[in-house]
Write a protein that holds these residues in place. Structure first.
Motif, PDB file in Angstrom:
ATOM      1  N   MET A   1     -53.890-118.747   7.309  1.00 28.20           N
ATOM      2  CA  MET A   1     -54.973-118.319   8.190  1.00 28.20           C
ATOM      3  C   MET A   1     -55.863-117.262   7.569  1.00 28.20           C
ATOM      4  N   SER A   2     -55.395-116.646   6.477  1.00 25.10           N
ATOM      5  CA  SER A   2     -56.135-115.471   6.010  1.00 25.10           C
ATOM      6  C   SER A   2     -55.628-115.053   4.640  1.00 25.10           C
ATOM      7  N   THR A   3     -56.358-114.101   4.075  1.00 23.43           N
ATOM      8  CA  THR A   3     -55.780-113.224   3.064  1.00 23.43           C
ATOM      9  C   THR A   3     -55.495-111.918   3.794  1.00 23.43           C
ATOM     10  N   GLN A   4     -54.608-111.136   3.297  1.00 22.15           N
ATOM     11  CA  GLN A   4     -54.339-109.848   3.927  1.00 22.15           C
ATOM     12  C   GLN A   4     -53.591-108.953   2.947  1.00 22.15           C
ATOM     13  N   CYS A   5     -54.045-107.712   2.890  1.00 23.21           N
ATOM     14  CA  CYS A   5     -53.294-106.679   2.196  1.00 23.21           C
ATOM     15  C   CYS A   5     -53.426-105.425   3.041  1.00 23.21           C
ATOM     16  N   MET A   6     -52.305-104.978   3.559  1.00 24.22           N
ATOM     17  CA  MET A   6     -52.338-103.836   4.477  1.00 24.22           C
ATOM     18  C   MET A   6     -51.906-102.572   3.754  1.00 24.22           C
ATOM     19  N   PHE A   7     -52.727-101.550   3.923  1.00 17.99           N
ATOM     20  CA  PHE A   7     -52.493-100.287   3.241  1.00 17.99           C
ATOM     21  C   PHE A   7     -51.702 -99.337   4.151  1.00 17.99           C
ATOM     22  N   HIS A   8     -51.451 -98.133   3.655  1.00 16.11           N
ATOM     23  CA  HIS A   8     -50.433 -97.265   4.253  1.00 16.11           C
ATOM     24  C   HIS A   8     -50.642 -97.013   5.746  1.00 16.11           C
ATOM     25  N   THR A   9     -51.859 -96.646   6.153  1.00 18.53           N
ATOM     26  CA  THR A   9     -52.078 -96.293   7.562  1.00 18.53           C
ATOM     27  C   THR A   9     -51.777 -97.460   8.483  1.00 18.53           C
ATOM     28  N   ALA A  10     -52.260 -98.649   8.119  1.00 15.18           N
ATOM     29  CA  ALA A  10     -52.011 -99.834   8.943  1.00 15.18           C
ATOM     30  C   ALA A  10     -50.527-100.182   8.959  1.00 15.18           C
ATOM     31  N   LEU A  11     -49.871-100.085   7.815  1.00 16.13           N
ATOM     32  CA  LEU A  11     -48.425-100.349   7.781  1.00 16.13           C
ATOM     33  C   LEU A  11     -47.671 -99.355   8.653  1.00 16.13           C
ATOM     34  N   GLN A  12     -48.137 -98.109   8.686  1.00 12.00           N
ATOM     35  CA  GLN A  12     -47.449 -97.104   9.500  1.00 12.00           C
ATOM     36  C   GLN A  12     -47.559 -97.426  10.985  1.00 12.00           C
ATOM     37  N   HIS A  13     -48.672 -97.989  11.419  1.00 10.11           N
ATOM     38  CA  HIS A  13     -48.792 -98.411  12.820  1.00 10.11           C
ATOM     39  C   HIS A  13     -47.696 -99.432  13.150  1.00 10.11           C
ATOM     40  N   GLU A  14     -47.414-100.335  12.217  1.00 10.25           N
ATOM     41  CA  GLU A  14     -46.352-101.319  12.441  1.00 10.25           C
ATOM     42  C   GLU A  14     -44.978-100.643  12.454  1.00 10.25           C
TER      43      GLU A  14
END
Length: 420
Positions: A44-57
């Motif tokens: 469905m996408s490409t995605q690379c999540m950086f630190h802030t977004a990963l921390q929300h998870e």
């Protein structure tokens, strides 16, 4: 207990639904596909999540794949010398690797969304597998305290009017093509560093290569962004996955020989591992008004859809979900009226505006001061690292990236410090 409906089961919709669920809200999630259909379907996408977004998870205890996904510790920029066919460094006008303060990760959304949907249902959430039309929403707006639209495609998006003042482009600025592959070799100059590689081909487009984890384990994403009408705009009529990969590699050999040199043994991860398309980057007004007089609130790329050239899609979706969650929790028992919806979006826009400005800048031909900055990053690791970390926090770009005078002052400061 307040009742909330989330329509759409992508990064933002699922993260928001699971977050609300964890705070005791009665949440219904509507998806047009089952978890199994997502897991076995097309990427469905490409995605690379950086630190802030990963921390929300992590904060929501949703980081299920952190131990499996490659830990991305660098972000590299390469700019091709036009007409080069040598894989050696001499054919790159710019070539450097910035170090990330906190690692990034990519999880195939087929894996993540399917897993999160199952988690939502296991935790007692009401999961409804059904497509939603605008006509359905009149009823839902009366049955729920709040309806959130997180389905970024289709007729639901048309409820949200385009904000022309924030949308400089009315047509797609890139033709997008994606292939998930096994067998990609590491860059020889950094064989032990997992990194996102951003390759710029002036006047032609860009290629991004990022490590990920997919349904069959570790993989790499090959992602072309082609200027419409140019040589990379070649995937529109390609339906066969093998042909899609063959064309991807052919274009790599032609324009990015150093990347092609490590891709000679790749194969698709699966028959659903390719994707092609295009869309116009658009900011929309956040409140959708229904025929019966009700209102719904748009989420993430329903209301702020940026081109993926800066790799911010899943990061922005995560940040939007976190911002909306905070606004909902703070609002307590008061009604979710249109004024609150607008305020909730405005709060998110304070983050999103930096991404939109950056993305729209990168879609245009780069001004001289930006080329000077990217060149200086090859001489000063400090600059490379700072720019790499802007993928996590784009607001820092305001301090040195956009304005030529601030840019010049920053480069002067770095050069003087290096010479001291």
């Amino acid at each position: 207990m307040r009742k909330i409906l989330v329509v759409g089961a992508g990064q933002s919709g699922l993260q928001l639904a699971l977050g609300l669920q964890s705070h005791g809200y009665e949440v219904t999630l509507m998806s047009n596909r089952t978890a199994d259909e997502i897991r076995t379907g097309r990427v469905m996408s490409t995605q690379c999540m950086f630190h802030t977004a990963l921390q929300h998870e992590r904060d929501l205890q949703l980081d299920f794949w952190e131990s499996q996904a490659p830990k991305i510790r660098g972000l590299g920029i390469s700019v091709a010398v036009p007409g080069s066919h040598d894989p050696g460094p001499s054919q790159r006008a710019i070539d450097w690797l910035g170090r990330l303060d906190g690692f990034a990760q990519s999880v195939d959304q087929r894996v993540k969304m399917a897993g999160w949907m199952e988690t939502f249902a296991q935790r007692g959430g009401q999961l409804v597998i059904h497509g939603v039309a605008v006509g359905d929403l009149d009823y839902f707006s009366r049955a729920y305290d709040l309806v959130l639209i997180a389905a970024g495609k289709g007729e639901l998006v048309q409820m949200f009017g385009r904000d022309a003042s924030r949308s400089p482009y009315s047509a797609p600025q890139r033709a997008l093509s994606v292939a998930y592959v096994h067998g990609m070799a590491p860059r020889p100059e950094h064989p032990d560093t997992e990194a996102v590689r951003c390759n710029l081909v002036p006047g032609v487009g860009e290629m991004f290569i990022m490590p990920t984890v997919t349904t069959s384990g570790r993989a790499d994403i090959l992602f072309w962004e082609g200027i419409p009408g140019g040589p990379l705009d070649a995937f529109k009529d390609v339906k066969d996955p093998a042909e899609h990969l063959s064309l991807t590699l052919e274009l790599m050999e032609r324009f990015l020989p150093w990347e092609y040199a490590r891709a000679t043994k790749v194969e698709l991860t699966d028959a659903g591992g390719t994707l092609a398309g295009r869309y116009a980057p658009t900011v929309r007004r956040p409140v959708g008004r229904l025929p019966g007089g009700g209102a719904v609130l748009g989420v993430a790329d329903v209301v702020v859809a940026n081109d993926p050239i800066t790799g911010q899609g899943s990061n922005s979706a995560s940040k939007c979900a976190a911002s909306y969650l905070a606004s909902i929790l703070e609002h307590g028992d008061r009604p979710f009226d249109e004024a609150w919806m607008q305020q909730t979006f405005d709060r998110y826009w304070e983050t999103a505006r930096h991404v939109t400005k950056w993305t729209n800048t990168m879609l245009a031909p780069p001004p001289p001061h930006l080329l000077e900055l990217l060149g200086a990053a090859g001489r000063h690791q400090r600059i490379a690292d700072r720019f790499a970390n802007c993928f996590d926090d784009p607001s820092d770009l305001e301090n040195f990236f956009f304005d030529p005078d601030r840019n010049a002052a920053y480069l002067k400061e770095v050069a003087e410090a290096a010479g001291a």
